[in-house]
Design a protein around this motif. Structure first.
Motif, PDB file in Angstrom:
ATOM      1  N   LEU A   1     -11.774  11.781  -1.664  1.00 54.06           N
ATOM      2  CA  LEU A   1     -10.652  12.994  -2.073  1.00 54.06           C
ATOM      3  C   LEU A   1      -9.685  11.780  -2.134  1.00 54.06           C
ATOM      4  O   LEU A   1      -9.554  10.592  -1.008  1.00 54.06           O
ATOM      5  N   ILE A   2      -9.691  12.063  -2.928  1.00 51.32           N
ATOM      6  CA  ILE A   2      -8.570  11.564  -3.984  1.00 51.32           C
ATOM      7  C   ILE A   2      -6.798  12.299  -4.135  1.00 51.32           C
ATOM      8  O   ILE A   2      -6.775  13.502  -4.140  1.00 51.32           O
ATOM      9  N   ASN A   3      -5.851  11.919  -3.320  1.00 50.38           N
ATOM     10  CA  ASN A   3      -4.734  12.594  -2.936  1.00 50.38           C
ATOM     11  C   ASN A   3      -5.348  14.028  -2.818  1.00 50.38           C
ATOM     12  O   ASN A   3      -4.593  15.752  -2.902  1.00 50.38           O
TER      13      ASN A   3
ATOM     14  N   TRP B   1       0.529   9.137  -7.951  1.00 56.10           N
ATOM     15  CA  TRP B   1      -0.380   8.875  -9.117  1.00 56.10           C
ATOM     16  C   TRP B   1      -1.979   9.312  -9.180  1.00 56.10           C
ATOM     17  O   TRP B   1      -2.457   9.190  -7.648  1.00 56.10           O
ATOM     18  N   SER B   2      -1.978   9.303 -10.343  1.00 61.47           N
ATOM     19  CA  SER B   2      -3.603  10.404 -10.356  1.00 61.47           C
ATOM     20  C   SER B   2      -4.522   9.363 -12.145  1.00 61.47           C
ATOM     21  O   SER B   2      -3.269   8.800 -12.731  1.00 61.47           O
ATOM     22  N   ASP B   3      -5.530  10.178 -12.176  1.00 64.45           N
ATOM     23  CA  ASP B   3      -5.614   9.733 -13.690  1.00 64.45           C
ATOM     24  C   ASP B   3      -5.699  10.895 -14.346  1.00 64.45           C
ATOM     25  O   ASP B   3      -4.737  10.532 -15.058  1.00 64.45           O
ATOM     26  N   GLU B   4      -4.460  11.544 -14.151  1.00 65.05           N
ATOM     27  CA  GLU B   4      -3.620  12.681 -14.680  1.00 65.05           C
ATOM     28  C   GLU B   4      -2.857  12.710 -14.822  1.00 65.05           C
ATOM     29  O   GLU B   4      -1.861  13.039 -15.803  1.00 65.05           O
ATOM     30  N   ALA B   5      -1.844  12.496 -14.175  1.00 60.90           N
ATOM     31  CA  ALA B   5      -0.818  11.474 -13.587  1.00 60.90           C
ATOM     32  C   ALA B   5      -0.452  10.655 -13.259  1.00 60.90           C
ATOM     33  O   ALA B   5       0.022  10.302 -12.363  1.00 60.90           O
ATOM     34  N   PRO B   6      -0.324   9.689 -14.017  1.00 56.76           N
ATOM     35  CA  PRO B   6      -0.401   8.062 -13.973  1.00 56.76           C
ATOM     36  C   PRO B   6       0.804   7.775 -13.664  1.00 56.76           C
ATOM     37  O   PRO B   6       1.852   6.760 -14.283  1.00 56.76           O
TER      38      PRO B   6
ATOM     39  N   ARG C   1       0.535  -0.924  -0.546  1.00 51.78           N
ATOM     40  CA  ARG C   1      -0.324   0.237   0.259  1.00 51.78           C
ATOM     41  C   ARG C   1       1.139   1.552   0.246  1.00 51.78           C
ATOM     42  O   ARG C   1       2.094   1.062   0.762  1.00 51.78           O
ATOM     43  N   ALA C   2       0.398   1.723  -0.899  1.00 49.53           N
ATOM     44  CA  ALA C   2       1.997   3.086  -1.171  1.00 49.53           C
ATOM     45  C   ALA C   2       0.741   4.564  -1.194  1.00 49.53           C
ATOM     46  O   ALA C   2      -0.106   4.942  -1.490  1.00 49.53           O
ATOM     47  N   THR C   3       1.096   4.907   0.350  1.00 45.14           N
ATOM     48  CA  THR C   3      -0.046   5.952   0.531  1.00 45.14           C
ATOM     49  C   THR C   3       1.488   7.575   0.274  1.00 45.14           C
ATOM     50  O   THR C   3       2.830   7.602   0.293  1.00 45.14           O
TER      51      THR C   3
ATOM     52  N   ARG D   1      -0.496   6.947  -3.644  1.00 41.96           N
ATOM     53  CA  ARG D   1      -1.886   7.982  -3.534  1.00 41.96           C
ATOM     54  C   ARG D   1      -2.769   8.061  -2.458  1.00 41.96           C
ATOM     55  O   ARG D   1      -2.761   6.330  -1.779  1.00 41.96           O
ATOM     56  N   SER D   2      -3.499   9.204  -2.125  1.00 44.85           N
ATOM     57  CA  SER D   2      -4.702   8.821  -0.835  1.00 44.85           C
ATOM     58  C   SER D   2      -6.157   8.473  -1.260  1.00 44.85           C
ATOM     59  O   SER D   2      -6.467   9.068  -2.111  1.00 44.85           O
ATOM     60  N   ILE D   3      -6.682   8.003  -0.400  1.00 44.03           N
ATOM     61  CA  ILE D   3      -8.072   7.610  -0.719  1.00 44.03           C
ATOM     62  C   ILE D   3      -8.862   7.883   1.100  1.00 44.03           C
ATOM     63  O   ILE D   3      -8.605   7.718   1.472  1.00 44.03           O
ATOM     64  N   GLU D   4      -9.756   8.624   0.717  1.00 42.59           N
ATOM     65  CA  GLU D   4     -10.343   9.495   2.193  1.00 42.59           C
ATOM     66  C   GLU D   4     -11.438   9.830   2.073  1.00 42.59           C
ATOM     67  O   GLU D   4     -11.710  10.340   0.477  1.00 42.59           O
ATOM     68  N   ILE D   5     -12.235   9.183   2.094  1.00 47.82           N
ATOM     69  CA  ILE D   5     -14.362   9.485   2.558  1.00 47.82           C
ATOM     70  C   ILE D   5     -14.198  10.441   3.856  1.00 47.82           C
ATOM     71  O   ILE D   5     -13.603  10.218   5.227  1.00 47.82           O
ATOM     72  N   THR D   6     -14.561  11.577   3.570  1.00 49.33           N
ATOM     73  CA  THR D   6     -14.722  12.617   4.754  1.00 49.33           C
ATOM     74  C   THR D   6     -15.854  13.549   4.660  1.00 49.33           C
ATOM     75  O   THR D   6     -15.890  14.722   3.096  1.00 49.33           O
ATOM     76  N   ASN D   7     -16.904  13.977   4.974  1.00 48.95           N
ATOM     77  CA  ASN D   7     -17.681  15.264   4.845  1.00 48.95           C
ATOM     78  C   ASN D   7     -18.548  15.203   3.174  1.00 48.95           C
ATOM     79  O   ASN D   7     -18.434  16.237   2.899  1.00 48.95           O
TER      80      ASN D   7
END
Length: 1288
Positions: free
Chosen positions: A517-519, A468-473, A352-354, A507-513
């Motif tokens: 949230l990705i990165n 890493w993201s969809d825009e910059a993999p 798991r790379a964060t 990359r990071s994945i978080e759910i809040t409010n």
């Protein structure tokens, strides 16, 4: 006897044994259940799942095979697919060869398979196989000989003939065509039992294994098995739905789950081409069964016989009730053999790379892309052979314990360790030295836990990493090396045993409010659901097809995939990592026909957990996987909460979603957003087909009241069946404007049509029911954004526009245009793009230029200036648009496009004025001829002027318009209230929808809109003031027809169209009144004014317009309208005003099922003309429309006519087929252009929007067409030969 009993009856695992003849070997005992009907048994002898890419291993080994034999630690791995075997036939250097390749035979059920099919080679000469070539991977239902309808086989059997011309030659003589159902099962047996008639395929491969050379065993010593220090694993990428594996007449194992790999250790079963194996094989042939070396069961050959028996149906089929072709049957993903070390090997590595936080020093200036601090968390496992016994300890507790085992040779203790290194995209090592969890000097290591074969740790990555993201993999490579530790004089040295490498992304994945949230950013999910489908290979999708899919998605601004409704081919995840696509990985669990039952069955709990575990482990290292799904439409009960708990316990770095968690406890009823236990099944609110109003209410009212912290991301919406995807723009206006709404996944990606060719050589695509399959759900699996041939539907362009990462807005300041550029990206600038612009006046190019897009940070704006001095010189009544495109600097591919209104222009009368003058210039003809002749006859009224003639009937609402030189120009002008229903209007092959109030097509047929009649017809002549130039009114003689419009239900016969076959003839249905005025001008042109007043009580009509019949020779069109692609009132956001040209298509191949298509909104003018080849020698000049053309250039040397409406809001379409012809066709090949003598020009004052009502919300009320008054008025102006004659 059950398949499981094979080895119990015929010997142990020690050595291959000859099997006695037993025709009942595949029969089940009455005292025990069939394995394929026992959900508690998910597999036999199947190895645990892992995340290593076997396909990548094969590629690496093929690439570096020689180096591997010289000591490189790359696992030997070869592919057993048909194409790979064929390439090795003539090459002795290959590790695995086969002279025959895969052979196949289909049986009606597993109990009818003779034992001979798993016996060695000597029996093969007596076996009957399919005479058609088998190419693995494949589905047998896609083979032409088995794809034929069941009725063909029955017919052939009744004639007692094996040579029927309509049945492909095949030794199997069994039909098992594809069958499609949506919700219902293809059979009615209650789980876990399946039909006794259960088609079962036998795959048989004879191959030779050069295993000793393959595993670098120079001693040719096979005393420990096939090889000296290697185990050999047989890998099946996926098999549908249950399969049994035999190798050299011995049972190897069994597996279920049609969409995930199964692996078996076949070391003890294999024979290799070495002297010892050959000697043993010869000796084994002289067993005491009385059969010598050349006997029936000769085993002297060192070739291996691999037999795979595949069952179409099993208990697993009740977990695989997805909306796609069911029971396709076969080995549909690749087959591999690979080796692993015998003493110890890397069983698996989970990383798991964060990202921890942006590097403050580098980020102060907001330089993009941001640099981050990285952290890896690694869990690894050292494996051993199934029969390797290890002396352990009596307690493992609160301490780090090394992996120690006894050496085979002298029983000395051996230590194994794993070393880890991280490499960047340039393959440069990031850590100073490989990470060793036993190294006290490795200060970057934290949370180290070592329990013999289990390793777990975290490590801070030095320096800065790229997220890493969809825009910059951005990808990195993690390499793990298993070493044997050798100590000499207190100095440790390492001997490499095994390696594991995988690509990872930080990359990071978080759910809040209420945000995902990705990165750290609330990225909008612009997703689509994707099935594995090939029009020629079924579920055996090629890598080229998968790559084509993802490239198309990226080109059209999709950024996410939901693997509906099962794990897709693993290559998809590799590409998603590389190209940058978010993936929600969905378990192969759907129980739609038993919606709330299976999830409550304890007997299915293990099978459901097995499917989830193996999916998660297979895909765990892919950065593209941002979430896992528990499946689809399978209720919600304790089995699901178990699955959710396991995933969250195993991998808490991703979210879990499941739509059913917000349904009622029983039944698939409307969503319940306050269900308290839904948090035990889903981390996001993911409804399907929620209406726009429902989404607004959730965001504005429900979520705040519940203090909901989870975002709403639609798991399915905008059902793309046929000509569909209406209101995509309306959906995204709401999504972008309300907190908590974060996108969704369109249903779905590809039409699941199967390619066929008729007797005339025309291609078409089959769907449910086309193979005689009963029950079936017709074309309900034809609901993709692209066709089966992977050609995008027009809805793709609409989505591309909605989802584009750059927007442009215009503010005009004098002679300058201030362009506001908005970067909608979250992580990257626009430096990879440039902008091009064109200025168009009345649709034609008048200026162009470019500007750069450098230095626009994410989620910010910038301004650019464009010189509009050329606009100032244009008249105020000219319509001026500024078209801007953002294109890639690398390849000039279009990323975004906008059309901005610079000058609205004048009224339609000013357009007519300019067109009239253009026509005068082309014709060199004035409007000064006063001779318009009007004659009254028994048939009606006759007008003539300038060699043109107009006939208006007294007895019917009919007219004919012709030229003495060109012949007929228009043969009929009819009121048109019908359209060839889209699938959203109603699925025409679903008879039950005739009276479905949510599907208007049935109502339209029952009103007789497809066959209009006219009553109380009155025809008169009068002089009418007609607008010709600007606002001048000139009085001309006019034919006026008045009538009552009635619908005549049931008058049209549509054979094979189920929804229409139940419409009965009934009394005429009064619809409204018609007043039609036709005026001939002095130059012979016409002004036509049609007024339709429909009953106010009539609601939700398909259209109100007219249809003109014109000669088929006029099949070239040029038009100023919204385009270039088809567009409709609720799907026109991507359509831009411009002048476009098009040849009327010969075939309607945009959609699999013929239906309404091709309309365009905003018609300013339409010119239809002959092709150059239709004209005489005086018109050889070829005229083409380019962006710099003028209207005069369009008309020059052309023969045809112009249509100029009095209102810009008209829709139009030119087709070779009438609406009735289109509606009557089930497939495109049923429409033949040669049978049409006319083209049809449709002009609509209004047409119903498209909506998504085939499965989801119907067309929004604001896009309905209701009763009331409508007007279609236009000027029809001939251009060409007759006009030129008038100048002589």
């Amino acid at each position: 006897m059950n398949l499981l009993d094979l080895n119990d009856c015929y010997g142990s695992h020690a050595a291959p044994l000859v099997l006695d003849d037993n025709p009942n070997i595949h029969h089940a005992r009455s005292s025990t259940p069939n394995i394929w009907e026992n959900p508690s048994v998910t597999g036999i002898h199947r190895l645990p799942p892992h995340s290593r890419s076997v396909a990548s291993m094969a590629e690496d080994y093929c690439r570096y095979k020689q180096q591997c034999r010289e000591g490189m630690s790359i696992r030997p791995c070869v592919c057993l697919d048909s194409s790979a075997l064929e390439s090795r036939v003539s090459n002795d250097d290959h590790d695995v060869t086969s002279s025959t390749g895969w052979r196949f035979r289909l049986f009606c059920n597993p109990c009818s398979i003779p034992l001979d099919y798993i016996l060695p080679k000597a029996r093969e000469k007596e076996l009957v196989f399919c005479e058609n070539k088998v190419s693995i991977p494949h589905n047998w239902t896609m083979m032409p000989c088995h794809r034929r309808p069941v009725s063909d086989v029955v017919s052939n059997a009744n004639t007692n003939s094996d040579s029927s011309s309509d049945i492909p030659k095949c030794g199997c003589q069994i039909s098992d065509p594809p069958r499609y159902t949506n919700v219902r099962m293809p059979f009615s047996t209650l789980y876990p039992h399946v039909p006794i008639d259960n088609p079962s395929g036998v795959y048989r491969l004879e191959f030779s294994l050069n295993a000793c050379q393959w595993t670098n065993n120079s001693s040719n010593d096979c005393s420990s098995g096939t090889t000296f220090d290697q185990r050999v694993i047989l890998h099946f990428g996926a098999v549908e739905s249950c399969f049994f594996v035999y190798l050299n007449a011995r049972f190897v194992g069994m597996g279920k789950d049609s969409r995930l790999p199964s692996e078996f250790d076949v070391t003890a079963f294999l024979k290799c081409n070495c002297c010892r194996c050959t000697d043993e094989a010869v000796g084994s042939s002289n067993m005491d069964n009385g059969k010598g070396k050349n006997g029936d069961n000769d085993l002297s050959t060192t070739n291996n016989i691999l037999t795979v028996i595949v069952l179409k149906w099993s208990d697993g089929s009740f977990l695989e009730q997805q909306d796609h072709w069911r029971g396709m049957g076969g080995i549909h993903r690749s087959v591999f053999l690979y080796s692993i070390p015998r003493e110890a090997y890397i069983e698996d590595v989970f990383c798991r790379a964060t990202i921890a936080k942006a590097n403050e020093e580098i980020s102060q200036g907001k330089t993009y892309p941001l640099k981050w601090k990285g952290l890896i968390r690694v869990d690894a496992r050292i494996g051993r052979g199934p029969n390797t016994r290890v002396e352990g300890r009596d307690i493992y507790y609160n301490e780090n314990i090394k992996c120690l085992r006894s050496a085979r040779s002298d029983n000395t203790e051996v230590e194994y360790r794993m070393l880890f290194q991280l490499y960047d995209r340039n393959d440069v090592a990031i850590f100073d030295k490989p990470l060793d969890v036993t190294d006290p000097e490795a200060t970057c290591l934290t949370e180290v836990n070592l329990r013999s074969n289990l390793i777990s740790f975290a490590a801070n990555v030095p320096g800065n990493i790229m997220a890493w993201s969809d825009e910059a993999p951005n990808l990195y490579r993690l390499e793990a090396t298993l070493v044997r530790v050798v100590k000499q004089d207190e100095i440790e040295s390492f001997h490499s045993i095994d390696t594991f490498h995988t690509k990872i992304g930080f990359r990071s994945i978080e759910i809040t409010n209420r945000q995902l949230l990705i990165n750290g950013e609330p990225v909008l999910i612009k997703g689509v659901n994707r099935h594995d489908h090939s029009p020629t290979r079924g579920k055996a999708v090629s890598r080229d097809e998968i790559r084509s899919d993802l490239i198309l998605m990226k080109e059209h601004n999709f950024n996410a995939i939901r693997t509906a409704h099962y794990p897709n081919d693993p290559y998809l995840c590799d590409l998603a990592d590389e190209l940058g696509m978010y993936v929600v990985d969905e378990a192969n669990i759907e129980c739609h026909g038993h919606y709330d039952m299976v999830c409550r069955e304890n007997t299915f709990a293990a099978a459901m957990l097995d499917r989830v575990q193996r999916m998660v482990v297979r895909d765990q290292n892919h950065p593209c996987i941002i979430g896992f799904s528990l499946g689809n439409e399978a209720g919600f009960a304790m089995n699901h909460t178990m699955l959710y708990g396991w995933i969250k316990g195993y991998d808490d770095s991703r979210f879990v979603q499941y739509e059913g968690a917000n349904r009622p406890k029983w039944g698939q009823l409307p969503h319940v957003y306050d269900r308290k236990d839904s948090v035990l099944g889903t981390d996001v609110i993911c409804p399907m087909y929620a209406t726009i109003d429902e989404m607004i209410e959730w965001a504005d009212v429900t979520a705040p009241q519940l203090n909901e912290q989870r975002p709403l991301i639609l798991c399915e919406y905008a059902h793309a069946m046929g000509n569909s995807s209406g209101s995509l723009y309306d959906y995204w206006q709401v999504i972008k404007s309300r907190h908590g709404l974060q996108g969704g996944f369109i249903w779905d990606w590809i039409d699941q049509g199967v390619l066929e060719r008729d007797d005339n050589g025309k291609f078409w695509f089959a769907y449910g029911g086309d193979y005689g399959d009963i029950p079936h759900d017709a074309n309900f699996n034809i609901n993709g954004m692209i066709g089966p041939d992977r050609q995008p539907h027009p809805a793709m362009i609409e989505f591309k526009k909605i989802a584009q990462p750059v927007d442009f807005e215009l503010e005009r300041r004098g002679g300058e245009a201030i362009i506001r550029v908005s970067n909608r990206r979250y992580f990257t600038t626009l430096d990879d793009l440039k902008a091009t612009w064109t200025l168009k006046a009345d649709g034609f190019l008048c200026d162009k230029g470019t500007f750069n897009l450098f230095g626009v940070p994410p989620q910010t704006n910038s301004e650019q200036r464009i010189d509009l001095s050329k606009v100032i010189t244009l008249p105020n009544d000219v319509e001026v648009h500024l078209d801007i495109k953002a294109i890639s600097i690398d390849d000039d591919s279009e990323v975004a496009f906008d059309q901005l209104m610079v000058q609205k222009g004048g009224s339609t009368s000013s357009i007519r004025s300019r067109i009239y003058h253009a026509c005068k210039h082309i014709a060199r003809k004035t409007d000064g001829n006063p001779n318009i002749e009007l004659n009254r006859t028994n048939e009606g009224l006759s007008f003539s002027a300038n060699d043109y003639e107009l006939q208006v009937s007294h007895t019917a609402v009919e007219l004919t318009y012709s030229s003495k030189i060109d012949g007929t120009i228009m043969d009929g002008l009819r009121v048109n209230l019908f359209r060839a229903g889209t699938d959203n209007d109603g699925v025409k092959q679903f008879g039950v929808q005739l009276r479905d109030p949510s599907k208007p097509l049935g109502k339209w047929l029952s009103m007789g809109l497809d066959f209009l009649g006219f009553e109380a017809i009155e025809v008169s002549s009068r002089h009418v003031n007609v607008p010709v130039l600007d606002n001048d009114l000139v009085e001309y003689p006019t034919a006026v027809t008045k009538a009552r419009i009635v619908g005549l239900p049931g008058r049209k016969i549509y054979t094979g169209i189920a929804i229409a076959e139940n419409v009965t003839q009934s009394q005429p249905v009064f619809l409204g009144d018609l007043e039609q005025s036709v005026t001939m001008l002095r130059d012979g042109s016409l002004f036509i004014d049609v007024k339709v007043k429909l009953k106010e009580s009539i609601a939700d009509l398909p259209r109100v317009g007219v249809e003109l019949s014109i000669p088929v020779r006029l099949d070239e069109t040029c038009f100023f309208a919204n385009g270039p692609h088809e567009n409709y009132p609720d799907r026109q956001f991507s359509a831009h005003a411009g002048v476009y040209e098009e040849t009327v298509p010969e075939t309607l191949d945009c959609y699999v099922v013929p239906q309404e298509q091709g309309s365009r909104t905003g018609l300013r003018w339409l010119f239809v003309s002959e092709k150059q080849s239709h004209r005489g020698p005086e018109a050889l000049k070829k005229a083409t429309v380019t962006p710099s053309d003028s209207l005069e250039k369009v008309l020059e040397n052309k023969t045809g006519f112009l249509i100029v409406p009095c209102d810009k809001d008209l829709l139009f379409h030119v087709s070779r087929y009438s609406d009735a012809e289109i509606f009557a066709a089930r497939h495109v090949n049923e429409l033949t252009p040669s049978s049409t003598k006319s083209l049809y020009v449709r002009l609509d004052a209004a047409q119903r929007g498209l909506g998504t009502g085939s499965c989801g919300p119907q067309t929004l009320p604001k896009y309905h067409v209701n009763g009331g008054s409508y007007r279609i008025a236009f000027w029809l102006k001939p251009v060409g030969s007759s006009q030129r004659r008038g100048t002589q």
